[in-house]
Design an enzyme around this catalytic site. Structure first.
Site, mmCIF file in Angstrom:
data_model
loop_
_atom_site.group_PDB
_atom_site.id
_atom_site.type_symbol
_atom_site.label_atom_id
_atom_site.label_comp_id
_atom_site.label_asym_id
_atom_site.label_seq_id
_atom_site.Cartn_x
_atom_site.Cartn_y
_atom_site.Cartn_z
ATOM 1 N N HIS A 1 -10.055 37.185 8.560
ATOM 2 C CA HIS A 1 -8.688 37.480 8.110
ATOM 3 C C HIS A 1 -8.350 38.960 8.233
ATOM 4 O O HIS A 1 -7.238 39.363 7.913
ATOM 5 C CB HIS A 1 -8.556 37.059 6.649
ATOM 6 C CG HIS A 1 -9.630 37.666 5.806
ATOM 7 N ND1 HIS A 1 -10.948 37.262 5.898
ATOM 8 C CD2 HIS A 1 -9.609 38.664 4.921
ATOM 9 C CE1 HIS A 1 -11.677 37.989 5.082
ATOM 10 N NE2 HIS A 1 -10.904 38.852 4.475
ATOM 11 N N ARG B 1 -19.185 43.100 10.312
ATOM 12 C CA ARG B 1 -17.775 43.449 10.522
ATOM 13 C C ARG B 1 -17.615 44.955 10.471
ATOM 14 O O ARG B 1 -18.036 45.596 9.505
ATOM 15 C CB ARG B 1 -16.890 42.813 9.452
ATOM 16 C CG ARG B 1 -16.795 41.335 9.638
ATOM 17 C CD ARG B 1 -15.792 40.710 8.713
ATOM 18 N NE ARG B 1 -15.971 39.268 8.790
ATOM 19 C CZ ARG B 1 -15.429 38.402 7.959
ATOM 20 N NH1 ARG B 1 -14.653 38.825 6.982
ATOM 21 N NH2 ARG B 1 -15.642 37.124 8.098
ATOM 22 N N ASP C 1 -9.571 33.385 12.306
ATOM 23 C CA ASP C 1 -10.489 32.525 13.052
ATOM 24 C C ASP C 1 -10.383 31.051 12.675
ATOM 25 O O ASP C 1 -11.224 30.247 13.096
ATOM 26 C CB ASP C 1 -11.936 33.017 12.906
ATOM 27 C CG ASP C 1 -12.416 32.985 11.472
ATOM 28 O OD1 ASP C 1 -11.577 33.093 10.555
ATOM 29 O OD2 ASP C 1 -13.639 32.860 11.252
ATOM 30 N N ASP D 1 -6.076 31.406 8.943
ATOM 31 C CA ASP D 1 -6.389 32.830 9.132
ATOM 32 C C ASP D 1 -6.780 33.159 10.573
ATOM 33 O O ASP D 1 -6.655 32.325 11.473
ATOM 34 C CB ASP D 1 -7.512 33.250 8.168
ATOM 35 C CG ASP D 1 -8.841 32.646 8.565
ATOM 36 O OD1 ASP D 1 -8.830 31.551 9.165
ATOM 37 O OD2 ASP D 1 -9.890 33.261 8.296
ATOM 38 N N GLU E 1 -14.006 27.184 -1.708
ATOM 39 C CA GLU E 1 -14.072 28.494 -2.327
ATOM 40 C C GLU E 1 -12.668 28.960 -2.681
ATOM 41 O O GLU E 1 -11.694 28.599 -2.000
ATOM 42 C CB GLU E 1 -14.676 29.508 -1.363
ATOM 43 C CG GLU E 1 -16.110 29.235 -1.008
ATOM 44 C CD GLU E 1 -16.656 30.361 -0.155
ATOM 45 O OE1 GLU E 1 -17.303 31.251 -0.702
ATOM 46 O OE2 GLU E 1 -16.410 30.359 1.060
ATOM 47 N N ASP F 1 -10.669 29.336 9.831
ATOM 48 C CA ASP F 1 -11.453 28.602 8.834
ATOM 49 C C ASP F 1 -10.813 28.595 7.447
ATOM 50 O O ASP F 1 -11.176 27.799 6.600
ATOM 51 C CB ASP F 1 -12.912 29.090 8.783
ATOM 52 C CG ASP F 1 -13.045 30.573 8.531
ATOM 53 O OD1 ASP F 1 -12.015 31.246 8.320
ATOM 54 O OD2 ASP F 1 -14.191 31.077 8.538
ATOM 55 N N SER G 1 -11.509 31.679 -2.038
ATOM 56 C CA SER G 1 -11.027 32.560 -0.970
ATOM 57 C C SER G 1 -10.377 31.765 0.168
ATOM 58 O O SER G 1 -10.565 32.083 1.329
ATOM 59 C CB SER G 1 -12.179 33.405 -0.444
ATOM 60 O OG SER G 1 -13.252 32.574 -0.045
ATOM 61 N N THR H 1 -20.917 33.296 -3.473
ATOM 62 C CA THR H 1 -19.852 33.410 -2.473
ATOM 63 C C THR H 1 -20.466 33.488 -1.078
ATOM 64 O O THR H 1 -21.425 34.226 -0.855
ATOM 65 C CB THR H 1 -19.035 34.679 -2.750
ATOM 66 O OG1 THR H 1 -18.360 34.490 -3.989
ATOM 67 C CG2 THR H 1 -18.019 34.934 -1.652
HETATM 68 C C1 G16 Z 1 -16.018 34.895 4.201
HETATM 69 C C2 G16 Z 1 -17.042 33.898 3.775
HETATM 70 C C3 G16 Z 1 -16.582 33.161 2.550
HETATM 71 C C4 G16 Z 1 -16.235 34.142 1.468
HETATM 72 C C5 G16 Z 1 -15.193 35.111 1.973
HETATM 73 C C6 G16 Z 1 -14.899 36.225 0.981
HETATM 74 O O1 G16 Z 1 -14.880 34.227 4.642
HETATM 75 O O2 G16 Z 1 -17.303 32.958 4.787
HETATM 76 O O3 G16 Z 1 -17.599 32.309 2.140
HETATM 77 O O4 G16 Z 1 -15.751 33.475 0.338
HETATM 78 O O5 G16 Z 1 -15.665 35.734 3.134
HETATM 79 O O6 G16 Z 1 -16.054 36.942 0.776
HETATM 80 P P1 G16 Z 1 -16.029 38.310 0.001
HETATM 81 O O7 G16 Z 1 -15.487 37.967 -1.369
HETATM 82 O O8 G16 Z 1 -17.449 38.765 -0.020
HETATM 83 O O9 G16 Z 1 -15.091 39.245 0.719
HETATM 84 P P2 G16 Z 1 -14.217 34.612 6.010
HETATM 85 O O10 G16 Z 1 -13.038 33.700 6.115
HETATM 86 O O11 G16 Z 1 -13.851 36.054 5.862
HETATM 87 O O12 G16 Z 1 -15.272 34.383 7.035
#
Ligand code: G16
Length: 553
Positions: free
Chosen positions: A123, A31, A289, A287, A373, A291, A375, A354
C-alpha cells in the site's frame, strides 16, 4: 505456444560485493525507497541472499511478478538473469511483469513451484522517489516464515558475491516461452488462473444475475494499482457488471500519484461516492498489490474486523465454504468480533502476531479456513496470502443470496453478536528514537500495571504479546503491548514493520458493546475515553511530540 527464443551470450558472472546492513525483512519482505534499491548491488545482494538461503533450487520452478510500480520491470530483468545464473530451471512471469500478490500465491500453488518472488511495497506509494519492495514466498504460496526471512537476513550480512548472467532483455509483454541461458522463462496471463480459482469458490451465476438485475450497483476502486485488470476481467467481463464499475483500473507506475491504501483517508474518492447522494449499494477498494480490501455500504464503512466476522458468520451461504470452517484466525490487534462467531459455531479461533506469514501453518494444518487482520486483510485457505478481490466476491455472494443491504447485514450481525467498537490511530514518520523510547517506557511499566485503576477502567492484564505457533512450536516475542481491562476493553501499542521512513506508531483501541440500543454511536466518540487513557498511559504526545494521529481508521 510461441516458438522458443534463445538469447545468446550466457556467461555467468560472479560479481564481488559487500553487505548492506539494512536488509532485514520487515512484516512483509524488504521495503525501501527506490533510490535505496537502485544503489549498485543492493537489489542483487538481497536476491542472492534469497537464493543462497534456499536448498535444492537447481532446476526448480519459480514464480515472479509485481504490482507494476516504478522499477518493477527493471528489477524483473535483473532477477531473471540472477535466477538463470543460480541454476533455476523455469520462471513463470506475469505478463508485463504484473502479478497481484494473491494471484502469485495461486500460481505458485497451482504449479507446485519451489517458491516465488513478489515485487511490491504493498500500500506504500510508488515512483522514482517512493517505495519498492521484495518478498519471498515459499512453496505453499505464502510469505516466507521467520526462520526463512532470518536466514536471508543473516546471509545478506556476510555476502561477498552474487551471480548473474550476461544476456539481453526478456520480452515481458509477449505470452509464451523464452530461453535465458539454461532457464526457461514463461510469460503467462496474469489474470486467468486467479479468475478460474475465484470461479471455483463463488456462485458466479447468482452474483452475475444479481449484478445484472438493475436492483444493485457497485463501485470498485482499484486505485491505479494491480487489481485493475483482475477486477475488470472478473466484475465487468465475467460477471457482467456495467462498464465503469471498476474505477482507476489502469495500473500506473506511480499509482497516479496516489497512496494505494484502501482506507478512509487514502481511498477518499470512493469514500465520497459512497457517502454522497445516490451512492451505489456496495463499494470496495484494494491496495497496491491486491491483497488488501476495504468494504463500504451506502454511508457505511465496514471495519476489517467486522468484515472478517461477517464473512465467517455467513460462510455457509458461499459454495466454497458451505461445508463448514475448520477454524478462524485473526492477528492480535484485530478486534475480537470473529471470536464471538467462532464461539457460536463451535470452532477454534487463533490469535497470531501481525503478519500474514503467521497464518500459513494454521492454513496448511487445516486448523483455520478463514483469516483476517485489522489492516484491511482477509483471506482463506484458497491461497496463502490475504486476498482483496476474494473478499469483495465473498461479500457479493452474501449480498446476492441475502438480498439485503450492507447496512442491514452489518446491523443484524451486531444485534446477534454485539458490536466491537474499534479504531486504529497511526502516527506516521515518527523519529525512530522517540518511538523506541515510547515502547521501552511502556515495557518497563508493564509489571506494575495489572490491577491498577484508571477511573472506570481496571487493568486486567498487561503484557508484550508472545506467540507460540501451535503447529511447529516456534516462538515469536515482543509482538505488541496489550493492556486489557476488566470489562473486556483493550488498548494495544505496536511499531509498524512495513514503513520505509522513520517509525509508525500504531495504537489500536477496542470496546465491546452487547446492547443493540447502544450500537448507533460514532466510533471515535464511543472510544474517546479509552483513547484519552492510552495517551495518559503511554504519554504519546509528550514522547513523540505529536498532537494527533496521521491516519485514523
Ligand atoms: C503487511 C502484512 C500484514 C500486516 C500489515 C501491517 O500487509 O502482510 O500481515 O498486517 O502489513 O503491518 P504493520 O502493522 O507491521 O505495518 P501488506 O498489505 O503491507 O503486505
Amino acid at each position: 505456444m510461441s516458438p522458443i527464443k534463445t538469447i545468446k551470450t550466457m556467461n555467468v558472472q560472479t560479481v564481488v560485493t559487500q553487505p548492506f546492513r539494512d536488509q532485514k525483512p520487515g512484516t512483509s519482505g524488504l521495503r525501501k525507497k527506490v533510490p535505496v534499491f537502485r544503489q549498485p548491488h543492493y537489489l542483487e545482494n538481497f536476491i542472492q541472499s534469497i537464493f543462497d538461503s534456499l536448498e535444492g533450487l537447481t532446476g526448480k520452478t519459480f514464480v515472479l511478478g509485481g504490482d507494476g510500480r516504478y522499477y518493477n520491470r527493471q528489477a524483473i530483468q535483473i532477477i531473471l538473469k540472477m535466477a538463470s545464473a543460480n541454476g533455476v530451471g523455469r520462471v513463470l512471469v506475469g505478463q508485463a511483469g504484473i502479478l497481484s500478490t494473491p494471484a502469485a500465491s495461486c500460481i505458485i500453488r497451482k504449479n507446485q513451484a519451489f517458491g516465488g518472488i513478489i515485487l511490491s511495497a504493498s500500500h506504500n506509494p510508488g515512483g522514482p522517489e517512493a517505495d519498492f519492495g521484495v518478498k519471498y514466498n515459499i512453496g505453499n504460496g505464502g510469505p516466507a516464515p521467520e526462520k526463512v526471512t532470518s536466514a536471508i537476513f543473516e546471509r545478506s550480512q556476510v555476502i561477498d558475491s552474487y551471480k548473474i548472467i550476461e544476456a539481453g532483455e526478456i520480452n515481458l509483454d509477449q505470452l509464451g516461452s523464452q530461453q535465458l541461458g539454461g532457464m526457461t522463462v514463461e510469460v503467462i496471463d496474469s489474470v486467468a488462473d486467479y479468475t478460474e480459482l475465484m470461479e471455483s469458490l463463488f456462485d458466479f451465476n447468482q452474483i452475475s444475475q444479481f449484478l445484472k438485475s438493475g436492483q444493485f450497483r457497485m463501485c470498485m476502486d482499484s486505485l491505479h494499482a494491480v487489481t485493475g485488470p483482475y477486477a475488470q476481467a472478473i466484475f465487468e467481463q465475467k460477471l457482467g457488471a456495467s462498464a465503469g464499475t471498476v474505477k482507476n483500473g489502469m495500473p500506473l507506475e506511480d499509482f497516479g500519484g496516489g497512496h494505494p491504501d484502501p482506507n478512509l483517508v487514502y481511498a477518499h474518492d470512493l469514500v465520497e461516492i459512497m457517502f454522497g447522494d445516490h451512492a451505489p449499494d456496495f463499494g470496495a477498494a484494494s491496495d497496491g498489490d491486491g491483497d488488501r480490501n476495504m468494504i463500504l455500504g451506502q454511508n457505511l464503512f465496514v471495519t476489517p474486523s467486522d468484515s472478517l466476522a461477517i464473512l465467517a458468520a455467513n460462510a455457509n451461504l458461499v459454495p466454497g465454504y458451505k461445508n463448514g470452517l475448520a477454524g478462524v484466525a485473526r492477528s492480535m490487534p484485530t478486534s475480537g468480533a470473529v471470536d464471538r462467531v467462532a464461539e457460536k459455531i463451535g470452532i477454534d479461533c487463533y490469535e497470531t502476531p501481525t503478519g500474514w506469514k503467521f497464518f500459513g501453518n494454521l492454513l496448511d494444518a487445516d486448523k483455520a479456513t478463514l483469516c483476517g487482520e485489522e489492516s484491511f486483510g482477509t483471506g482463506s485457505n484458497h491461497v496463502r496470502e490475504k486476498d482483496g478481490l476474494w473478499a469483495v466476491l465473498f461479500w457479493l455472494n452474501i449480498l446476492a443470496v441475502r438480498q439485503q443491504s450492507v447496512e442491514d447485514i452489518v446491523k443484524e450481525h451486531w444485534k446477534t453478536y454485539g458490536r466491537n467498537y474499534y479504531s486504529r490511530h497511526d502516527y506516521e514518520g515518527v523519529e525512530i528514537d522517540k518511538a523506541n523510547i515510547l515502547m521501552e517506557n511502556l515495557r518497563s511499566l508493564l509489571p506494575e500495571l495489572a490491577g491498577k485503576e484508571y477511573g472506570q477502567y481496571k487493568v486486567k492484564y498487561a503484557d508484550d504479546f508472545s506467540y507460540t505457533d501451535p503447529v511447529d512450536g516456534s516462538v515469536s516475542e515482543k509482538q505488541g503491548i496489550r493492556i486489557g481491562f476488566s470489562d473486556g476493553d483493550r488498548i494495544i501499542f505496536r511499531l509498524s514493520g512495513t514503513g520505509t521512513q522513520g517509525a509508525t506508531l500504531r495504537l489500536y483501541v477496542e470496546s465491546y458493546e452487547p446492547d443493540a440500543n447502544k450500537h448507533k454511536q460514532d466510533t471515535q466518540a464511543a472510544l474517546s475515553s479509552l483513547i484519552t487513557l492510552a495517551d495518559e498511559i503511554a504519554q504519546i504526545k509528550n514522547t513523540i511530540g505529536r498532537e494527533k494521529p496521521t491516519v485514523i481508521t
